[in-house]
Design an enzyme around this catalytic site. Sequence first.
Site, mmCIF file in Angstrom:
data_model
loop_
_atom_site.group_PDB
_atom_site.id
_atom_site.type_symbol
_atom_site.label_atom_id
_atom_site.label_comp_id
_atom_site.label_asym_id
_atom_site.label_seq_id
_atom_site.Cartn_x
_atom_site.Cartn_y
_atom_site.Cartn_z
ATOM 1 N N TYR A 151 -17.538 13.817 -17.149
ATOM 2 C CA TYR A 151 -17.931 12.417 -16.958
ATOM 3 C C TYR A 151 -18.937 12.351 -15.798
ATOM 4 O O TYR A 151 -18.691 12.921 -14.731
ATOM 5 C CB TYR A 151 -16.670 11.622 -16.654
ATOM 6 C CG TYR A 151 -16.871 10.185 -16.275
ATOM 7 C CD1 TYR A 151 -17.647 9.334 -17.052
ATOM 8 C CD2 TYR A 151 -16.263 9.655 -15.143
ATOM 9 C CE1 TYR A 151 -17.813 8.012 -16.709
ATOM 10 C CE2 TYR A 151 -16.418 8.331 -14.795
ATOM 11 C CZ TYR A 151 -17.194 7.515 -15.577
ATOM 12 O OH TYR A 151 -17.351 6.205 -15.227
ATOM 13 N N ARG A 166 0.832 -1.205 0.000
ATOM 14 C CA ARG A 166 0.000 0.000 0.000
ATOM 15 C C ARG A 166 0.870 1.260 0.000
ATOM 16 O O ARG A 166 0.533 2.282 -0.580
ATOM 17 C CB ARG A 166 -0.982 -0.023 1.185
ATOM 18 C CG ARG A 166 -2.001 1.090 1.141
ATOM 19 C CD ARG A 166 -3.267 0.800 1.956
ATOM 20 N NE ARG A 166 -3.033 0.151 3.222
ATOM 21 C CZ ARG A 166 -2.435 0.737 4.262
ATOM 22 N NH1 ARG A 166 -2.036 1.980 4.187
ATOM 23 N NH2 ARG A 166 -2.245 0.054 5.379
ATOM 24 N N LYS A 223 -8.265 3.738 -20.049
ATOM 25 C CA LYS A 223 -8.699 4.029 -21.411
ATOM 26 C C LYS A 223 -7.501 3.986 -22.381
ATOM 27 O O LYS A 223 -6.761 3.044 -22.366
ATOM 28 C CB LYS A 223 -9.415 5.380 -21.416
ATOM 29 C CG LYS A 223 -10.457 5.512 -20.287
ATOM 30 C CD LYS A 223 -11.602 4.581 -20.533
ATOM 31 C CE LYS A 223 -12.533 4.349 -19.363
ATOM 32 N NZ LYS A 223 -12.673 5.306 -18.316
ATOM 33 N N ASP A 226 -8.734 16.870 -16.389
ATOM 34 C CA ASP A 226 -8.891 15.443 -16.667
ATOM 35 C C ASP A 226 -8.597 15.263 -18.159
ATOM 36 O O ASP A 226 -9.357 15.704 -19.021
ATOM 37 C CB ASP A 226 -10.316 15.002 -16.315
ATOM 38 C CG ASP A 226 -10.553 13.515 -16.561
ATOM 39 O OD1 ASP A 226 -9.831 12.927 -17.391
ATOM 40 O OD2 ASP A 226 -11.467 12.955 -15.943
HETATM 41 C C1 LIG Z 1 -13.180 11.504 -18.709
HETATM 42 C C2 LIG Z 1 -13.129 10.429 -17.684
HETATM 43 N N1 LIG Z 1 -12.523 10.675 -16.511
HETATM 44 C C3 LIG Z 1 -12.439 9.740 -15.553
HETATM 45 C C4 LIG Z 1 -12.987 8.492 -15.726
HETATM 46 C C5 LIG Z 1 -12.897 7.500 -14.618
HETATM 47 O O1 LIG Z 1 -11.896 6.575 -14.853
HETATM 48 P P1 LIG Z 1 -11.887 5.134 -14.165
HETATM 49 O O2 LIG Z 1 -13.018 4.363 -14.760
HETATM 50 O O3 LIG Z 1 -10.516 4.613 -14.491
HETATM 51 O O4 LIG Z 1 -12.099 5.348 -12.705
HETATM 52 C C6 LIG Z 1 -13.628 8.183 -16.922
HETATM 53 C C7 LIG Z 1 -14.232 6.861 -17.106
HETATM 54 O O5 LIG Z 1 -14.960 6.607 -18.059
HETATM 55 C C8 LIG Z 1 -13.704 9.182 -17.926
HETATM 56 O O6 LIG Z 1 -14.327 8.946 -19.097
#
Ligand SMILES: Cc1ncc(COP(=O)(O)O)c(C=O)c1O
Length: 391
Positions: free
Chosen positions: A111, A58, A206, A181
């Site tokens: 998101y 951890r 992704k 992000d």
């Molecule tokens: C733009 C964006 N940010 C953050 C996330 C969250 O990522 P995670 O699924 O790895 O937690 C996503 C997930 O689809 C996303 O599309």
Amino acid sequence: MEEPLGLSTLAVHAAWAQTPANPPATMPFYPSAAWAFRDLDEVDAVYEGRVKGAVYARNGTPNRWALERLLAGLHGGEAALATASGMAALAALFLAHLRPGGRVVASRDLYGTTWGLLGDLARFGVEAVGVDATDLEAVAAHLRPGSLLLVETLSNPRLRVADLPALAALARERGALLVVDNTFATPYHARPLAQGADLVVESLTKFLSGHHLVLLGGLVGRKDLVEGPLGVAVRAGLVPDPWACWLGAEGAKTLAVRLERASATALRLARFLETHPKVGAVHYPGLPSHPDHATARRVLARGFGAMLAFELPPEREAVNRFLRALRHIRLVLSLGGTETTLSHPATSSHRSLPPSEREALGLHPGFLRLSVGLEDPEDLLEELEEALKAV
Ligand SMILES: Cc1ncc(COP(=O)(O)O)c(C=O)c1O
């Protein structure tokens, strides 16, 4: 003569191999959840940072540190934190940088789950204000010292483009931190820190890892801004396991070649869809018709990304007929793999939003998001053309 060892002792210890003197061709994988010390002096040396040693998974593992070096390098950041998911990166960031009475000014076009997490923070006295991040005056009106300004480089799912240099200047002026992000863009298309952002978040689940094999996230920025989230992530166990880090780093090796191909294909598909009589609006920042095309030309590098969205008639059954007529392009509620996939925000990523907010974002039942993969572009064009006949 040494006493012969018992069967159980042999079973536990006999396999221990010598580490070869020369390095392996690929990054070693260290699955161990705990590490051993020769004596108490070594314990002190590791805890005091005189020797880079591992203690407990951890707190840190060689594979996590390797991924953090990779993220810092790709974003040109001073420090990085790898997390168990993109959401874990945001959670660590919020827990470390927000206080009761704090404010997050966030793009309305985020998101959906990020909005869900911001909603959770209300119980701790943190206020989340939704703005149109392309309206700089509206953003400025809500920022105050100590706020976090949170935007997506390419928004999910409408592919709006954040004017990062302008937002960074605003945040600096008002004493706020700009958090970006960058999941849809990845460092291949945008490096927000170089454009003035304070912190950049990635979901490596992704395009960055690229194969739908891991759940993984990251945060990059100045050391003094990453230290707080790192402490929270270690204490709360928001950290990734070594296998996810190893897979993520392996996947990232092909980021540039994957996105070069996928972005070029996305532009071709967007141009094709834009002229198709059964398709309404097409959302792709590489199209001159996109409201942020000029911003995209300034903010994005090497093309316009591998994500696009398009609108079929707002009828569930028309969408179902289209989906059933596709051969290889499947409905997958994620993005960024080697396969071209579709998602339907209204029933998945933005399902938890109140219907009025979904409507305000234009996410009707015919709104589809396409994550472009590595197939032959001609095959994708033909498959879409064929399936559109069923609409
Ligand atoms: C733009 C964006 N940010 C953050 C996330 C969250 O990522 P995670 O699924 O790895 O937690 C996503 C997930 O689809 C996303 O599309």
